[in-house]
Design a protein around this motif. Structure first.
Motif, PDB file in Angstrom:
ATOM      1  N   GLY A  22       0.809  -1.213   0.000  1.00 13.54           N
ATOM      2  CA  GLY A  22       0.000   0.000   0.000  1.00 13.54           C
ATOM      3  C   GLY A  22       0.842   1.263   0.000  1.00 13.54           C
ATOM      4  N   ALA A 172      -6.196  -1.335   6.816  1.00  7.55           N
ATOM      5  CA  ALA A 172      -6.928  -1.008   5.587  1.00  7.55           C
ATOM      6  C   ALA A 172      -7.082   0.504   5.429  1.00  7.55           C
ATOM      7  N   ILE A 173      -7.394   1.199   6.521  1.00  3.97           N
ATOM      8  CA  ILE A 173      -7.567   2.653   6.467  1.00  3.97           C
ATOM      9  C   ILE A 173      -6.255   3.334   6.132  1.00  3.97           C
ATOM     10  N   TYR A 175      -3.450   2.312   4.416  1.00  4.45           N
ATOM     11  CA  TYR A 175      -2.954   2.329   3.039  1.00  4.45           C
ATOM     12  C   TYR A 175      -3.968   2.943   2.073  1.00  4.45           C
ATOM     13  N   THR A 176      -5.258   2.907   2.419  1.00  2.34           N
ATOM     14  CA  THR A 176      -6.248   3.602   1.594  1.00  2.34           C
ATOM     15  C   THR A 176      -6.072   5.102   1.725  1.00  2.34           C
ATOM     16  N   VAL A 184      -5.453   0.492  -3.163  1.00  3.15           N
ATOM     17  CA  VAL A 184      -6.491  -0.534  -3.134  1.00  3.15           C
ATOM     18  C   VAL A 184      -6.268  -1.556  -4.241  1.00  3.15           C
ATOM     19  N   THR A 187      -2.870  -3.687  -3.630  1.00  2.00           N
ATOM     20  CA  THR A 187      -3.021  -4.617  -2.504  1.00  2.00           C
ATOM     21  C   THR A 187      -4.038  -5.704  -2.847  1.00  2.00           C
ATOM     22  N   MET A 345     -10.236  -7.637   3.896  1.00  2.00           N
ATOM     23  CA  MET A 345      -9.586  -6.350   3.658  1.00  2.00           C
ATOM     24  C   MET A 345      -9.747  -5.888   2.216  1.00  2.00           C
ATOM     25  N   SER A 346      -9.779  -6.824   1.271  1.00  2.00           N
ATOM     26  CA  SER A 346      -9.886  -6.444  -0.133  1.00  2.00           C
ATOM     27  C   SER A 346     -11.231  -5.820  -0.455  1.00  2.00           C
ATOM     28  N   ASP A 349     -11.484  -2.027   2.140  1.00  2.00           N
ATOM     29  CA  ASP A 349     -10.780  -0.832   1.651  1.00  2.00           C
ATOM     30  C   ASP A 349     -11.513  -0.211   0.464  1.00  2.00           C
ATOM     31  N   SER A 350     -12.089  -1.045  -0.401  1.00  2.00           N
ATOM     32  CA  SER A 350     -12.832  -0.534  -1.551  1.00  2.00           C
ATOM     33  C   SER A 350     -14.048   0.265  -1.111  1.00  2.00           C
ATOM     34  N   GLY A 389     -14.032   5.058   7.890  1.00  2.00           N
ATOM     35  CA  GLY A 389     -13.374   3.851   8.382  1.00  2.00           C
ATOM     36  C   GLY A 389     -13.625   3.633   9.861  1.00  2.00           C
TER      37      GLY A 389
END
Length: 578
Positions: A22, A172-173, A175-176, A184, A187, A345-346, A349-350, A389
């Motif tokens: 990320g 997740a928050i 790297y987003t 996103v 990763t 997580m995939s 994050d989206s 998030g």
């Protein structure tokens, strides 16, 4: 259950690897935005995501924790089985339909978010209304899968559920926040690979466990429970169809999907990505189906799980991690846990990025701060990523019926946004009056139909309803699809009725308080694409208006075709010269 240090180390290593990818993607975003707006680079990258990365990230958008766990659960639960595991086929068809009919017009017109065409045609008020169900869908979806992750981790390693949810959400928050759609997307490549490898490695070990009977036998014969292929009773056909249409058609109008479409390098690539993701969804569902079948073929009294079996303990929704824990060697189960964490997580994050993108662009920028700088929009996105998030994490920890909220919000996406998207892209002549009427009719029909997950009793009882053991009223009639069709038809009828009433002079122009038909008294509509393309407007009757030097929709939307007619108009040309 003992605390497993090895499992904790495996998850920490996996999360650190995801975070590293990320951060690298954030660096790529910074370089990509050197030639353009940084905020747009966060939302749609440099519109240069290729087939490989794009196919992975679009597939990972749907292949989340709910998709994997839900498919395994549906196959495992007696009385349902594979016949009711609708998500793989439904979402695959959704991506195919999206690629055939929706990806090309959205990408070719250069929109930045899914709400852009609504605000371009219906104005900022309607864009704000449509943001509500879109936001609810994304937020409750993220909360639901965070909640599922905490329960999954607690099955395999003895760690506090709240800690696992908070740490996963923070990763997740983070790297987003710094990398946007690039983070996103890249990763997602790593996460999808881990899901595929982790689940497929686990399947042979679980299938070869001594307590597991041949799944070919249990598919059609009752051994420990009803056959896992399942069946559809004649009374449940309409319910099955209602859910199937909800997944297939309701899976299209999501910002998480269109974010990938609009990030692709061309309209053709956007279509191809959709088709690749449809194939990927089917492939990724196979190990989940097998794990559900394995769970239905296991004599649980011969395992460390003991008796009663998972369905009797009301743990059927956790059948996938239970199979990993009790039917696989310890290190294989930890690898599988990483796969499930990746799936969660995939998708999370989206959803967070999608919600913040729509708010920053369609609510903050286009509705309130059209003069906002790119730096300001970027900070709004960062703040909303943190807020959304944190909100999703809080709901995952505190709300007892988060899945019920997600079911209801996903219904609203299907019933409200899908017919609106059809109208705005394919039905010429619809306007704000029809959009609002369709919105309200669809919302009322859905709410009055009830929602068992939220213990919301229906006000309208459709044919075939019944009362279950918990005294909840269940609707067999496909009232969700009825509400969607009613919303669509209402939009078209009211739009054309309003158009006729104003154009024929039956209603005076001053009653066009939304400036949706006449638009003569609205200075704001001078920079709307729909104004200069409306057949009912005579351009030489327009009062001179000085051109705005701030951000206008002609610069906001890259669809220049909508403004060709303006350039050829002598009246407007003289106005601009003045």
């Amino acid at each position: 259950m003992a605390f497993h240090v090895e499992g904790l180390v495996a998850i920490v290593v996996f999360y650190l690897a995801i975070l590293a990818v990320g951060i690298w993607a954030a660096w790529k975003t910074k370089n990509a935005s050197s030639e353009g707006d940084r905020s747009e680079a966060i939302i749609v990258g440099g519109r240069d995501i290729g087939l490989l990365v794009g196919g992975f990230t679009m597939t990972a958008t749907w292949v989340g924790g709910g998709y994997i766990n839900g498919t395994a659960e549906a196959v495992y639960v007696p009385g349902y089985g594979l016949a009711w595991a609708q998500a793989p086929i439904g979402y695959s068809l959704s991506l195919i339909l999206g690629g055939l009919f929706f990806a090309k017009p959205m990408r070719s017109k250069g929109y930045v978010t899914m709400l852009d065409p609504f605000q371009q045609l219906y104005g900022k008020r309607m864009g704000g209304l449509l943001f509500i169900p879109a936001l609810m869908g994304e937020m409750f979806w993220a909360a639901a899968i965070f909640s599922a992750l905490g329960a999954t981790i607690s099955v395999i390693i003895d760690i506090n559920v709240n800690i696992s949810v908070i740490v996963s959400a923070l990763i997740a928050i983070m790297y987003t926040l710094v990398g946007g759609v690039y983070a996103v997307a890249y990763t997602d490549v790593v996460q999808l690979f881990c899901i595929f490898l982790g689940l497929w490695i686990s399947v042979p070990f679980a299938m070869s466990h001594p307590a597991v009977t041949d799944i070919g036998l249990t598919a059609v014969h009752q051994v420990y429970q009803a056959p896992w292929l399942g069946s559809i009773n004649s009374l449940d056909i309409y319910t099955w169809l209602d859910n199937f249409f909800l997944l297939t058609l309701g899976g299209i109008p999501w910002q998480a999907y269109f974010q990938r479409v609009l990030s692709s390098s061309s309209a053709t690539y956007a279509q191809v990505l959709s088709f690749l993701a449809a194939f990927g969804c089917l492939v990724m569902a196979l190990p989940a189906v097998l794990i559900g079948a394995i769970g239905a073929s296991t004599a649980w009294n011969q395992t460390e799980y003991g008796v009663p079996d998972p369905k009797s303990k009301k743990e059927a929704d956790m059948i996938l991690p239970i199979v990993l824990q009790y039917l696989c060697p310890v290190y294989i189960s930890f690898f599988g846990l990483g796969a499930v964490s990746a799936a969660v997580m995939s998708s999370a994050d989206s959803s967070i990025l999608s919600a913040s993108s729509m708010f920053a662009r369609n609510i903050y920028q286009l509705s309130f701060r059209q003069n906002a700088s790119d730096r300001e929009i970027l900070w709004v996105m960062r703040i909303t990523v943190l807020l959304f998030g944190a909100s999703a994490t809080a709901m995952a920890l505190l709300a007892s019926s988060v899945y019920g909220l997600w079911y209801l919000s996903s219904d609203l996406v299907y019933i409200i946004i899908f017919p609106q998207l059809l109208c705005v892209l394919f039905i010429k002549g619809t306007n704000t009056y029809g959009a609002i009427a369709g919105y309200l009719f669809g919302l009322v029909l859905r709410i009055t139909g009830g929602e068992p997950y939220l213990y919301l009793q229906p006000l309208v009882f459709y044919p075939g309803w019944y009362q279950d053991d918990n005294n909840l009223y269940i609707q067999r009639f496909p009232f969700k699809t009825l509400a969607m069709l009613t919303s669509f038809v209402t939009n078209v009828i009211v739009s054309y009725l309003a158009k006729y009433l104003f154009e024929s002079g039956t209603l005076p122009p001053k009653l066009d308080f939304l400036d949706a038909v006449v638009a003569r008294y609205s200075r704001e509509h001078m920079d709307k694409a729909t104004l200069v393309k409306s057949d009912n407007i005579v351009l030489n009757e327009l009062a001179p208006v000085n051109p705005r030097h701030s951000l206008t929709l002609s610069s906001t939307f890259t669809n220049k075709e909508a403004f060709n007619y303006v350039d050829s108009s002598p009246e407007l040309s003289n106005t601009e010269d003045n």
